[in-house]
Design an enzyme around this catalytic site. Structure first.
Site, PDB file in Angstrom:
ATOM      1  CG  HIS A  22      -3.485   2.912   1.969  1.00 51.20           C
ATOM      2  ND1 HIS A  22      -4.011   2.712   0.767  1.00 51.20           N
ATOM      3  CD2 HIS A  22      -3.543   1.848   2.753  1.00 51.20           C
ATOM      4  CE1 HIS A  22      -4.241   1.402   0.923  1.00 51.20           C
ATOM      5  NE2 HIS A  22      -3.985   0.866   1.964  1.00 51.20           N
ATOM      6  CB  CYS A  74      -0.946  -0.073   1.084  1.00 49.55           C
ATOM      7  SG  CYS A  74      -1.967  -1.585   1.317  1.00 49.55           S
ATOM      8  CG  ASN A  78      -6.944  -1.503   1.169  1.00 52.83           C
ATOM      9  OD1 ASN A  78      -6.272  -0.936   0.439  1.00 52.83           O
ATOM     10  ND2 ASN A  78      -6.730  -1.773   2.310  1.00 52.83           N
TER      11      ASN A  78
END
EC number: 2.3.1.180
Lengths: 334, 81
Positions: free
Chosen positions: A259, A123, A290
């Site tokens: 993020h 990420c 996500n």
């Protein structure tokens, strides 16, 4: 004899000159997730803030999603593919290890012989890629670089794991980084904490899948509480360091793009960082889920498209995830 | 050194601030999740706030053992530096 090597001459600075995103066609609501786990729409929303996410179909491969996002970023920046001389792809969900998927993408885009490689920083992949692109441009090894975060995390999702089945999603976000006189990308505060490698991880390595004929394809697992604590409290410190490294304070910010892991993490980070009310905060996770490396450029693109942010705004971006790894920097929005 | 009463009072303030639970509901026998509706992520915020307030370290592995307010008070008293 040590021969004198001619020094390289790069641009004075670099900035993001265009952004583009691709979200798969299929929108998956929480109701669909609930077919496989004992939970509720209310529970999922309260724990993650996620209402819907996009999952890729068979034709929406890592390559195809990237080409779509990259095409938009090139158009947005007014750059032709031939002008790109470095292609950096951040992903953990492209399942052919070699050659790097970046080479096919460079070829299909028509970049000519651009340097092309993949990076694995989960990420934080977009932030890692951005730092590399900036360095290449300032050092003189590239003039314009394409940085893409792309994931098909639905392929690595255990639909029966009630703590993660609703989290992960698919998509691609791309930026073009080019030369400029004034810095548009600050110093990157980045790092890794390998002692916490088990906090977010793929369940099994690929060779075990082969050798032991495991029935279940590997999936992503995480320890929610440990991730939450690290993401909110440790990453808030990293975010502050990135601001300081750029010589800025929270008051100087227009936009905060963390993020898009989970709305609860975003909300708590904002609270911990004590960001002023005028700072627009990316909350793309609600409808995008996500998407790991893709989440920051996807959120950036959406904020610009919807008017939540505008070209020239000063944005703090921070990625964090499996490794554990992290990367934070301040950018001028394209 | 804080007394059990101080710790309970401090925890009640923290739980009130993070989860919006009235301080008088935060009693030793109450379960964080079942009685006070503090979910697993809010529990992390409670723990971090308690670490700062009481100068104590509560590692992730120990958080799972803190089922009731009384568990947390005992833990803090025992581990306070």
């Amino acid at each position: 004899m040590t021969a004198k090597i001619k020094p390289t001459q790069g641009a004075p600075a670099a900035r993001i000159i265009g952004v583009g995103g691709y979200r798969p066609h299929r929108v998956v609501p929480n109701e669909e997730i609930l077919k496989h786990i004992e939970s509720s729409d209310e529970w999922i929303r309260s724990r993650s803030g996620i209402a819907t996410r996009h999952w890729a179909g068979p034709d929406e491969t890592v390559v195809e999603m990237t080409l779509a996002a990259a095409g938009k970023a090139l158009a947005d920046s007014g750059t032709t593919a031939e002008e790109i001389d470095a292609v950096i792809i951040a992903t953990v969900s492209h399942f052919k290890q070699t050659p790097a998927v970046a080479t096919e993408i460079a070829y299909r885009l028509g970049t000519g012989k651009a340097a092309a490689f993949d990076i694995s920083a989960a990420c934080a992949g977009f932030g890692y890629g951005l730092a590399i692109a900036k360095s290449l441009i300032v050092e003189g090894s590239a003039t314009r670089a394409l940085v893409v975060g792309v994931e098909r995390l639905s392929d690595l999702t255990d639909l029966t794991d009630r703590s993660t089945a609703f989290l992960f999603a698919d998509g691609a976000g791309a930026v073009v980084v080019g030369p400029t006189d004034e810095p548009g990308i600050g110093p990157t505060v980045w790092g890794s904490e390998g002692d916490k490698s088990d906090v977010i991880t793929q369940t099994e390595p690929w060779d075990r899948y082969r050798d032991e004929h495991l029935e279940r394809f590997p999936a992503l697992r995480q320890e929610g509480q440990a991730v939450f604590r690290w993401a909110v409290f440790e990453m808030a410190k990293v975010a502050r360091q990135a601001l300081t490294a750029s010589g800025l304070t929270p008051e100087d910010l227009d936009v905060f793009i963390p993020h898009q892991a989970n709305m609860r993490i975003i909300d708590s980070m904002v609270k911990t960082l004590k960001l002023p009310d005028h700072v627009a905060v990316a909350r793309d996770v609600e409808s995008t889920g996500n998407t790991s490396a893709a989440s920051i450029p996807l959120a950036m693109e959406r904020m610009l498209a919807t008017g939540q942010a505008k070209s020239g705004d000063t944005a703090l971006v921070i990625g964090f995830g499996a490794g554990l790894v992290y990367a934070a920097t301040v950018v001028t929005l394209p | 050194m804080a007394t059990a009463e101080n710790v309970l009072e401090g925890l009640a303030d923290i739980v009130n601030e993070i989860a919006g639970i009235p301080t008088e509901d935060v009693q030793l026998d109450k379960s964080f999740t079942d009685d006070l509706d503090v979910d697993s992520l809010s529990m992390v915020e409670v723990v971090v706030a308690a670490e700062e307030r009481f100068d104590v370290k509560i590692p992730d592995d120990d958080v799972k053992g803190l089922k009731t307010v009384g568990d947390a008070v005992d833990y803090i008293l025992k581990h306070q530096s």
